[in-house]
Write a protein that holds these residues in place. Structure first.
Motif, PDB file in Angstrom:
ATOM      1  N   UNK A 131       0.898  -1.201  -0.115  1.00  0.00           N
ATOM      2  CA  UNK A 131       0.034   0.075  -0.095  1.00  0.00           C
ATOM      3  C   UNK A 131       0.909   1.112   0.045  1.00  0.00           C
ATOM      4  N   UNK A 132       1.915   1.199   0.748  1.00  0.00           N
ATOM      5  CA  UNK A 132       2.786   2.225   0.868  1.00  0.00           C
ATOM      6  C   UNK A 132       3.545   2.517  -0.506  1.00  0.00           C
ATOM      7  N   UNK A 133       4.172   1.290  -1.135  1.00  0.00           N
ATOM      8  CA  UNK A 133       4.572   1.349  -2.350  1.00  0.00           C
ATOM      9  C   UNK A 133       3.686   2.186  -3.430  1.00  0.00           C
ATOM     10  N   UNK A 138       3.286   6.489  -7.011  1.00  0.00           N
ATOM     11  CA  UNK A 138       2.408   7.302  -7.895  1.00  0.00           C
ATOM     12  C   UNK A 138       2.792   8.584  -7.609  1.00  0.00           C
ATOM     13  N   UNK A 139       3.151   9.183  -6.441  1.00  0.00           N
ATOM     14  CA  UNK A 139       3.744  10.397  -6.161  1.00  0.00           C
ATOM     15  C   UNK A 139       4.911  10.785  -6.986  1.00  0.00           C
ATOM     16  N   UNK A 140       5.895   9.590  -7.210  1.00  0.00           N
ATOM     17  CA  UNK A 140       6.999   9.836  -7.910  1.00  0.00           C
ATOM     18  C   UNK A 140       6.607   9.864  -9.560  1.00  0.00           C
ATOM     19  N   UNK A 144       5.958  12.326 -14.480  1.00  0.00           N
ATOM     20  CA  UNK A 144       6.651  11.361 -15.404  1.00  0.00           C
ATOM     21  C   UNK A 144       5.856  10.952 -16.356  1.00  0.00           C
ATOM     22  N   UNK A 145       6.298  11.070 -17.540  1.00  0.00           N
ATOM     23  CA  UNK A 145       5.330  10.650 -18.735  1.00  0.00           C
ATOM     24  C   UNK A 145       5.884   9.113 -19.254  1.00  0.00           C
ATOM     25  N   UNK A 255      -5.172   7.925 -10.322  1.00  0.00           N
ATOM     26  CA  UNK A 255      -4.118   6.814  -9.936  1.00  0.00           C
ATOM     27  C   UNK A 255      -4.555   5.844  -9.125  1.00  0.00           C
ATOM     28  N   UNK A 256      -3.601   4.958  -8.581  1.00  0.00           N
ATOM     29  CA  UNK A 256      -3.788   3.989  -7.865  1.00  0.00           C
ATOM     30  C   UNK A 256      -3.547   4.146  -6.306  1.00  0.00           C
ATOM     31  N   UNK A 257      -3.523   5.467  -6.012  1.00  0.00           N
ATOM     32  CA  UNK A 257      -3.235   5.733  -4.584  1.00  0.00           C
ATOM     33  C   UNK A 257      -4.502   5.348  -3.530  1.00  0.00           C
ATOM     34  N   UNK A 258      -5.559   5.542  -4.112  1.00  0.00           N
ATOM     35  CA  UNK A 258      -6.530   5.140  -2.862  1.00  0.00           C
ATOM     36  C   UNK A 258      -6.526   3.813  -2.674  1.00  0.00           C
ATOM     37  N   UNK A 259      -6.140   2.861  -3.559  1.00  0.00           N
ATOM     38  CA  UNK A 259      -5.974   1.452  -3.006  1.00  0.00           C
ATOM     39  C   UNK A 259      -4.805   1.324  -2.180  1.00  0.00           C
TER      40      UNK A 259
END
Length: 276
Positions: A131-133, A138-140, A144-145, A255-259
Protein backbone atom coordinates in the motif's frame (compact mmCIF):
# COMPACT_ATOMS: atom_id res chain seq x y z
CA UNK A 1 -32.08 -27.36 4.80
CA UNK A 2 -30.88 -24.53 7.05
CA UNK A 3 -27.31 -25.77 6.57
CA UNK A 4 -27.60 -25.53 2.77
CA UNK A 5 -29.06 -22.01 2.96
CA UNK A 6 -26.29 -20.91 5.34
CA UNK A 7 -23.58 -22.32 3.05
CA UNK A 8 -25.22 -20.63 0.06
CA UNK A 9 -24.97 -17.19 1.67
CA UNK A 10 -21.37 -17.86 2.70
CA UNK A 11 -20.46 -18.80 -0.87
CA UNK A 12 -22.40 -15.82 -2.22
CA UNK A 13 -20.38 -13.47 0.01
CA UNK A 14 -17.08 -15.16 -0.85
CA UNK A 15 -17.86 -14.90 -4.57
CA UNK A 16 -18.58 -11.19 -4.22
CA UNK A 17 -15.34 -10.62 -2.30
CA UNK A 18 -13.37 -12.54 -4.92
CA UNK A 19 -14.98 -10.69 -7.83
CA UNK A 20 -14.10 -7.33 -6.28
CA UNK A 21 -10.61 -8.05 -4.98
CA UNK A 22 -9.23 -10.13 -7.88
CA UNK A 23 -8.95 -7.09 -10.16
CA UNK A 24 -8.43 -4.23 -7.74
CA UNK A 25 -4.79 -4.25 -6.52
CA UNK A 26 -5.72 -5.10 -2.92
CA UNK A 27 -5.04 -8.88 -2.81
CA UNK A 28 -7.85 -11.35 -3.40
CA UNK A 29 -5.99 -14.18 -1.63
CA UNK A 30 -5.37 -12.00 1.40
CA UNK A 31 -9.02 -10.98 1.61
CA UNK A 32 -10.25 -14.55 1.14
CA UNK A 33 -7.98 -15.86 3.90
CA UNK A 34 -9.09 -13.07 6.22
CA UNK A 35 -12.78 -13.67 5.47
CA UNK A 36 -12.20 -17.37 6.13
CA UNK A 37 -11.21 -16.46 9.69
CA UNK A 38 -14.77 -15.28 10.33
CA UNK A 39 -16.90 -17.09 7.75
CA UNK A 40 -15.66 -20.62 7.36
CA UNK A 41 -17.18 -22.99 4.85
CA UNK A 42 -18.35 -26.33 6.16
CA UNK A 43 -15.82 -28.22 4.06
CA UNK A 44 -12.45 -29.95 4.32
CA UNK A 45 -9.25 -27.89 4.23
CA UNK A 46 -8.30 -29.52 0.92
CA UNK A 47 -11.59 -28.55 -0.70
CA UNK A 48 -11.45 -24.98 0.65
CA UNK A 49 -7.92 -24.58 -0.72
CA UNK A 50 -9.16 -25.65 -4.15
CA UNK A 51 -12.35 -23.57 -3.87
CA UNK A 52 -10.38 -20.35 -3.30
CA UNK A 53 -8.47 -21.00 -6.53
CA UNK A 54 -11.47 -22.13 -8.56
CA UNK A 55 -13.53 -19.02 -7.83
CA UNK A 56 -10.54 -17.04 -9.08
CA UNK A 57 -10.99 -18.98 -12.32
CA UNK A 58 -14.57 -17.68 -12.44
CA UNK A 59 -13.17 -14.15 -12.20
CA UNK A 60 -10.66 -14.90 -14.98
CA UNK A 61 -13.46 -16.01 -17.31
CA UNK A 62 -14.92 -12.50 -16.97
CA UNK A 63 -11.69 -11.08 -18.42
CA UNK A 64 -11.78 -13.55 -21.28
CA UNK A 65 -15.34 -12.46 -22.09
CA UNK A 66 -14.68 -8.71 -21.87
CA UNK A 67 -11.32 -8.76 -23.69
CA UNK A 68 -12.05 -11.54 -26.18
CA UNK A 69 -11.49 -9.30 -29.20
CA UNK A 70 -8.08 -8.28 -27.87
CA UNK A 71 -7.08 -11.71 -26.59
CA UNK A 72 -8.15 -14.09 -29.34
CA UNK A 73 -5.29 -14.24 -31.87
CA UNK A 74 -7.36 -15.36 -34.87
CA UNK A 75 -9.88 -13.75 -37.19
CA UNK A 76 -11.81 -15.13 -40.12
CA UNK A 77 -11.29 -13.89 -43.64
CA UNK A 78 -14.03 -13.33 -46.20
CA UNK A 79 -13.45 -16.89 -47.41
CA UNK A 80 -14.20 -18.08 -43.86
CA UNK A 81 -10.62 -19.18 -43.23
CA UNK A 82 -8.91 -18.26 -39.96
CA UNK A 83 -5.78 -16.13 -40.09
CA UNK A 84 -3.36 -15.19 -37.34
CA UNK A 85 -3.32 -11.65 -35.93
CA UNK A 86 0.41 -11.12 -35.51
CA UNK A 87 0.10 -8.26 -33.00
CA UNK A 88 -2.09 -10.32 -30.65
CA UNK A 89 0.09 -13.41 -31.07
CA UNK A 90 3.19 -11.42 -30.07
CA UNK A 91 1.42 -10.16 -26.95
CA UNK A 92 0.77 -13.76 -25.92
CA UNK A 93 4.46 -14.62 -26.49
CA UNK A 94 5.34 -11.77 -24.11
CA UNK A 95 2.76 -13.04 -21.61
CA UNK A 96 4.32 -16.52 -21.69
CA UNK A 97 7.75 -14.99 -21.08
CA UNK A 98 6.38 -12.95 -18.16
CA UNK A 99 4.80 -16.03 -16.57
CA UNK A 100 7.97 -18.15 -16.51
CA UNK A 101 9.49 -16.74 -13.27
CA UNK A 102 6.20 -17.04 -11.38
CA UNK A 103 5.60 -20.59 -12.63
CA UNK A 104 9.05 -21.74 -11.47
CA UNK A 105 8.72 -20.14 -8.03
CA UNK A 106 5.15 -21.45 -7.55
CA UNK A 107 6.14 -25.03 -8.43
CA UNK A 108 9.13 -24.91 -6.07
CA UNK A 109 7.72 -22.99 -3.11
CA UNK A 110 3.89 -22.97 -3.20
CA UNK A 111 3.42 -25.65 -0.53
CA UNK A 112 6.10 -24.06 1.69
CA UNK A 113 4.46 -20.62 1.42
CA UNK A 114 0.98 -22.03 2.14
CA UNK A 115 2.23 -23.83 5.23
CA UNK A 116 4.12 -20.89 6.77
CA UNK A 117 2.93 -17.57 5.33
CA UNK A 118 -0.88 -17.84 5.20
CA UNK A 119 -1.27 -15.98 8.49
CA UNK A 120 -3.00 -12.70 9.41
CA UNK A 121 0.35 -11.16 10.40
CA UNK A 122 1.96 -11.84 7.03
CA UNK A 123 -1.14 -10.65 5.15
CA UNK A 124 -1.24 -7.42 7.19
CA UNK A 125 2.46 -6.72 6.60
CA UNK A 126 2.10 -7.26 2.85
CA UNK A 127 -1.03 -5.11 2.66
CA UNK A 128 0.72 -2.22 4.42
CA UNK A 129 4.07 -2.51 2.61
CA UNK A 130 2.62 -2.59 -0.91
CA UNK A 131 0.00 0.00 0.00
CA UNK A 132 2.82 2.38 0.89
CA UNK A 133 4.62 1.36 -2.32
CA UNK A 134 1.60 2.36 -4.42
CA UNK A 135 1.44 5.80 -2.81
CA UNK A 136 5.19 6.44 -3.14
CA UNK A 137 5.36 5.24 -6.76
CA UNK A 138 2.30 7.23 -7.83
CA UNK A 139 3.72 10.39 -6.21
CA UNK A 140 7.02 9.75 -7.99
CA UNK A 141 5.16 9.18 -11.27
CA UNK A 142 3.09 12.36 -11.01
CA UNK A 143 5.25 14.42 -13.39
CA UNK A 144 6.65 11.46 -15.31
CA UNK A 145 5.49 10.66 -18.84
CA UNK A 146 5.10 6.89 -19.43
CA UNK A 147 7.54 5.48 -21.98
CA UNK A 148 5.12 2.63 -22.80
CA UNK A 149 1.59 3.87 -23.41
CA UNK A 150 -0.07 0.94 -25.20
CA UNK A 151 -0.27 -2.78 -24.50
CA UNK A 152 1.26 -3.53 -27.91
CA UNK A 153 4.33 -1.41 -27.08
CA UNK A 154 5.42 -3.61 -24.15
CA UNK A 155 8.75 -5.19 -25.13
CA UNK A 156 9.95 -8.71 -24.34
CA UNK A 157 12.37 -7.30 -21.76
CA UNK A 158 9.63 -5.24 -20.11
CA UNK A 159 7.33 -8.28 -20.02
CA UNK A 160 10.02 -10.36 -18.29
CA UNK A 161 10.66 -7.65 -15.68
CA UNK A 162 6.92 -7.42 -14.96
CA UNK A 163 6.95 -11.21 -14.57
CA UNK A 164 9.71 -10.93 -11.97
CA UNK A 165 7.49 -8.60 -9.96
CA UNK A 166 4.63 -11.09 -10.22
CA UNK A 167 6.78 -13.55 -8.26
CA UNK A 168 6.24 -11.34 -5.20
CA UNK A 169 2.53 -12.20 -5.23
CA UNK A 170 3.21 -15.72 -3.96
CA UNK A 171 3.12 -14.11 -0.50
CA UNK A 172 -0.55 -13.62 0.54
CA UNK A 173 -1.59 -10.01 0.95
CA UNK A 174 0.63 -8.86 -1.91
CA UNK A 175 -1.86 -9.09 -4.82
CA UNK A 176 -0.94 -10.53 -8.19
CA UNK A 177 -2.39 -7.54 -10.01
CA UNK A 178 -0.84 -5.18 -7.47
CA UNK A 179 2.66 -6.62 -7.84
CA UNK A 180 2.57 -6.57 -11.64
CA UNK A 181 1.10 -3.06 -11.79
CA UNK A 182 3.72 -1.73 -9.34
CA UNK A 183 6.47 -3.30 -11.45
CA UNK A 184 5.00 -1.93 -14.66
CA UNK A 185 4.63 1.60 -13.26
CA UNK A 186 8.21 1.57 -11.99
CA UNK A 187 9.62 0.83 -15.44
CA UNK A 188 7.50 3.42 -17.25
CA UNK A 189 4.37 1.56 -18.39
CA UNK A 190 1.12 3.54 -18.39
CA UNK A 191 -1.65 2.58 -15.96
CA UNK A 192 -3.96 1.39 -18.74
CA UNK A 193 -1.29 -0.76 -20.43
CA UNK A 194 -0.20 -2.14 -17.04
CA UNK A 195 -3.77 -3.14 -16.15
CA UNK A 196 -4.41 -4.75 -19.54
CA UNK A 197 -1.14 -6.72 -19.42
CA UNK A 198 -2.08 -7.87 -15.92
CA UNK A 199 -5.39 -9.16 -17.31
CA UNK A 200 -3.57 -11.09 -20.03
CA UNK A 201 -1.11 -12.57 -17.51
CA UNK A 202 -3.92 -13.69 -15.21
CA UNK A 203 -5.43 -16.03 -17.81
CA UNK A 204 -2.64 -18.65 -18.11
CA UNK A 205 -1.65 -18.24 -14.44
CA UNK A 206 -5.12 -18.95 -13.08
CA UNK A 207 -5.93 -21.72 -15.56
CA UNK A 208 -2.65 -23.37 -14.58
CA UNK A 209 -3.22 -22.99 -10.83
CA UNK A 210 -6.80 -24.26 -11.16
CA UNK A 211 -5.64 -27.34 -13.04
CA UNK A 212 -3.00 -28.07 -10.39
CA UNK A 213 -5.47 -27.70 -7.50
CA UNK A 214 -8.15 -29.84 -9.17
CA UNK A 215 -5.64 -32.62 -9.94
CA UNK A 216 -4.35 -32.41 -6.38
CA UNK A 217 -7.84 -32.61 -4.86
CA UNK A 218 -9.33 -35.03 -7.39
CA UNK A 219 -12.29 -34.86 -9.75
CA UNK A 220 -14.89 -36.42 -7.48
CA UNK A 221 -17.16 -33.99 -5.63
CA UNK A 222 -20.19 -34.43 -3.44
CA UNK A 223 -23.38 -32.70 -4.55
CA UNK A 224 -22.85 -29.97 -1.94
CA UNK A 225 -19.23 -29.41 -3.00
CA UNK A 226 -20.24 -29.11 -6.65
CA UNK A 227 -22.97 -26.63 -5.67
CA UNK A 228 -20.43 -24.55 -3.73
CA UNK A 229 -17.97 -24.50 -6.64
CA UNK A 230 -20.50 -23.57 -9.32
CA UNK A 231 -22.15 -20.90 -7.18
CA UNK A 232 -18.85 -19.32 -6.14
CA UNK A 233 -17.48 -19.25 -9.69
CA UNK A 234 -20.72 -17.82 -11.11
CA UNK A 235 -20.91 -15.01 -8.55
CA UNK A 236 -17.21 -14.17 -8.94
CA UNK A 237 -17.67 -14.09 -12.73
CA UNK A 238 -20.65 -11.71 -12.60
CA UNK A 239 -19.11 -9.35 -10.05
CA UNK A 240 -15.78 -9.34 -11.91
CA UNK A 241 -17.44 -8.03 -15.07
CA UNK A 242 -18.72 -4.99 -13.17
CA UNK A 243 -15.42 -4.41 -11.35
CA UNK A 244 -13.24 -4.66 -14.46
CA UNK A 245 -15.42 -2.14 -16.31
CA UNK A 246 -15.22 0.19 -13.30
CA UNK A 247 -11.43 -0.17 -13.01
CA UNK A 248 -10.75 0.57 -16.69
CA UNK A 249 -12.88 3.72 -16.45
CA UNK A 250 -11.34 4.74 -13.14
CA UNK A 251 -7.65 4.58 -14.13
CA UNK A 252 -8.19 6.81 -17.16
CA UNK A 253 -8.64 9.77 -14.79
CA UNK A 254 -7.26 8.61 -11.43
CA UNK A 255 -4.15 6.97 -9.99
CA UNK A 256 -3.84 3.93 -7.71
CA UNK A 257 -3.19 5.82 -4.45
CA UNK A 258 -6.70 5.23 -3.10
CA UNK A 259 -6.01 1.48 -3.21
CA UNK A 260 -2.72 2.08 -1.40
CA UNK A 261 -4.49 3.88 1.45
CA UNK A 262 -7.14 1.16 1.61
CA UNK A 263 -4.43 -1.50 1.92
CA UNK A 264 -2.68 0.38 4.72
CA UNK A 265 -5.89 0.92 6.71
CA UNK A 266 -6.95 -2.73 6.29
CA UNK A 267 -3.48 -3.96 7.23
CA UNK A 268 -3.51 -1.90 10.44
CA UNK A 269 -6.98 -3.21 11.33
CA UNK A 270 -5.78 -6.78 10.79
CA UNK A 271 -2.80 -6.18 13.11
CA UNK A 272 -5.10 -4.75 15.79
CA UNK A 273 -7.70 -7.53 15.51
CA UNK A 274 -7.27 -10.27 18.14
CA UNK A 275 -7.04 -13.31 15.88
CA UNK A 276 -6.91 -16.58 17.74
Amino acid sequence: MNSIVTEFFKVLFLGIVEGITEWLPISSTGHMLLVDQFLQLNASEGFKEMFFVMIQLGAILAVVLLFWDKMFPFQWSDSNRPFLIKETFLIWIKVVISCVPGAIVTILFDDYIEARFHTPGVIAAALIFYGAAFIIIENWNKERIPSVRKLQDISYRTAFIIGLFQVLSIVPGTSRSGATIIGALLIGVSRTAAAEFTFFMAVPVMFGLSAIKVLKFGLFFTGEELFILVTGMTVAFAVSILVIKFLMRYIKKHDFKVFGWYRIILGILVLLWPFS
